[in-house]
Design an enzyme around this catalytic site. Structure first.
Site: not given
Ligand code: EPZ
Length: 417
Positions: A22-23, A116, A121, A304, A396
């Site tokens: 995803k990243n 978030c 962030r 993560d 997500r």
């Protein structure tokens, strides 16, 4: 609203294939704005965040097509310069269009990405770099407006090796006049993957994957095809799940090199990890030993994976310490894990975890993407029923996590509230 329901403990056995990262896909979609030609991305997973990024580039005029797992993007006719609050609010990575827009059309109006669950962030490093390159930036009413006749190559030192700032500035530098050098750059594999995509488009980039990246600006870039690298965080999540359930799982389609920090820590805890060319096999015969982790920018232990590893620590023999140095509020999963019987004390940026024999199933809530993953793993090791609510966070970054876990032997279903 959907929830995951996990009945009782299980031992995971079998093999699981990870999807592409995803990243990596999110910045690559943004980078497709740098050319009027068509770009084709293969093996793109159907993830919520990817859908949002598609909406963002479509909202400024790009044409986007999806056939099965490939995604086609053509940004020949950019007809808007604004990324709305509604879109950016849904996903802060929308901010990655700022560099490509300044480079390609010289202007962009974008909503300030809010904070978030895991932190404020900020985007100060992104803006500092764009200003150095000659962009004229104004802030007002929750929006950033930036203009640049022609970006100029500059030497930019990042106070922190920010992944997003490195990516945004790399993309901006591709069409700038002259050479840009990004110092103290992020070294994540996703940076290297973006650099490989940009190089295939015709950019001249050296040093991606090190702390100094040099980009020679070129006049234009062309379309290309790309398959992103495997998702190292999805892979690491299944590795930890295998280890703490005392299972035997082969995680396929990975780059073992990208998993080194997780492999090292699982071995330290007493799990067996065998590396193959594009797979890793994780086995654990008994209860894991305690371990300490400290999250750091790559190649350090990934932030993560902190929440998922903490679940393993909750069941380990002895006391473990998890220190989160990258985000200021990435311990939201702790309260939820404590509902399941975990013994965790927070002391500033560190959490002290006293391992216990077992967790007990409970109703818990995913507070963010990786916290949700940690709770799913905890449910696999808990006595009784675990219900995980707000699993839209999980969707997500994980495709069909319940199907993949069920195939490995978990008693898990997704059901409506
Ligand atoms: C990327 O976020 C990832 N997201 C995150 O993954 C990941 O946790 C993070 O990198 C760190 O590895 C994507 O790639 C889409 P940063 P990003 O800029 O780019 C501070 C997931 O779970 N900072 O490296 O936003 C910031 O506050 C997500 O998949 C500034 O101070 O991360 C944070 O403390 C979560 N000023 C630290 O740097 C800035 O201008 C790391 O942020 C930018 C960042």
């Amino acid at each position: 609203m959907a929830k995951l329901v996990i009945e009782d403990r299980c031992v995971l056995k079998g093999d699981v294939k990870v999807h592409s990262a995803k990243n990596s896909i999110l910045p690559v979609i943004a980078a497709s704005l740098l050319t009027p030609d068509t770009c084709v991305l293969e093996e793109v997973p159907y993830l919520y965040d990817v859908d949002i990024m598609e909406e963002v580039v479509k909202s400024i005029g790009a044409k986007v097509g999806r056939t099965n797992s490939s995604l086609t993007i053509n940004a020949e006719n950019i007809n808007s310069f604004e990324a709305t609050y509604e879109l950016v609010r849904k996903m802060r990575a929308s901010f990655l269009i700022m560099g490509p827009m300044l480079a390609r059309v010289g202007k962009v109006k974008i909503s300030l990405p809010g904070g978030c669950a895991i932190g404020t962030r900020p985007i100060d490093l992104h803006l500092k770099g764009f200003s150095l390159m000659g962009a004229n930036i104004t802030l007002g009413h929750g929006y950033i407006e930036a203009y640049a006749e022609k970006l100029k190559g500059e030497t930019i030192y990042l106070d922190f090796p920010s992944v997003g700032a490195t990516e945004n500035l790399m993309m901006a530098a591709c069409l700038a006049e002259g050479t840009t050098i990004i110092e103290n750059a992020a070294e994540e594999p996703e940076i290297v993957d973006l650099a490989s995509f940009l190089s295939k488009m015709g950019s001249v980039i050296k040093g991606a994957g090190t702390d100094t990246i040099r980009i020679e600006g070129v006049r234009e870039l062309k379309g290309t095809n790309h398959t992103a690298i495997p998702d190292r965080i999805e892979a690491g999540t299944y590795m930890v799940a295998a280890a703490i359930t005392g299972g035997d799982v082969i995680v396929e389609g990975v780059v073992p090199e990208h998993l080194k920090p997780v492999t090292a820590k699982l071995k330290e805890m007493g799990a067996e990890v065998q590396e193959y060319e594009r797979a890793v096999r994780v086995r654990a015969l008994g209860r894991l030993n305690s371990v300490d982790i400290k999250t750091m920018p790559y190649p350090g232990f990934p932030t993560d994976m902190q929440a998922q590893m903490m679940t393993a620590m909750c069941l380990a023999k002895g006391t473990s310490i998890a220190t989160e140095t990258v985000f200021e509020n990435r311990f939201m999963h702790i309260n939820e894990l404590k509902l399941m019987g975990a013994n965790i004390k927070v002391d500033g940026r560190s959490a002290i975890i006293e391992g216990c024999e077992r967790l007990s199933g409970a109703k818990v809530r995913a507070t963010d993407l990786r916290a949700g993953a940690a709770l799913a793993i905890a449910g696999l090791c808990a006595e009784g029923r675990t219900e995980i609510h707000d699993i839209y966070h999980l969707d997500r970054g994980y495709i069909k996590i319940e199907e993949k876990l069920k195939k490995l032997g978990a008693n898990i279903i997704r059901t409506e509230e």
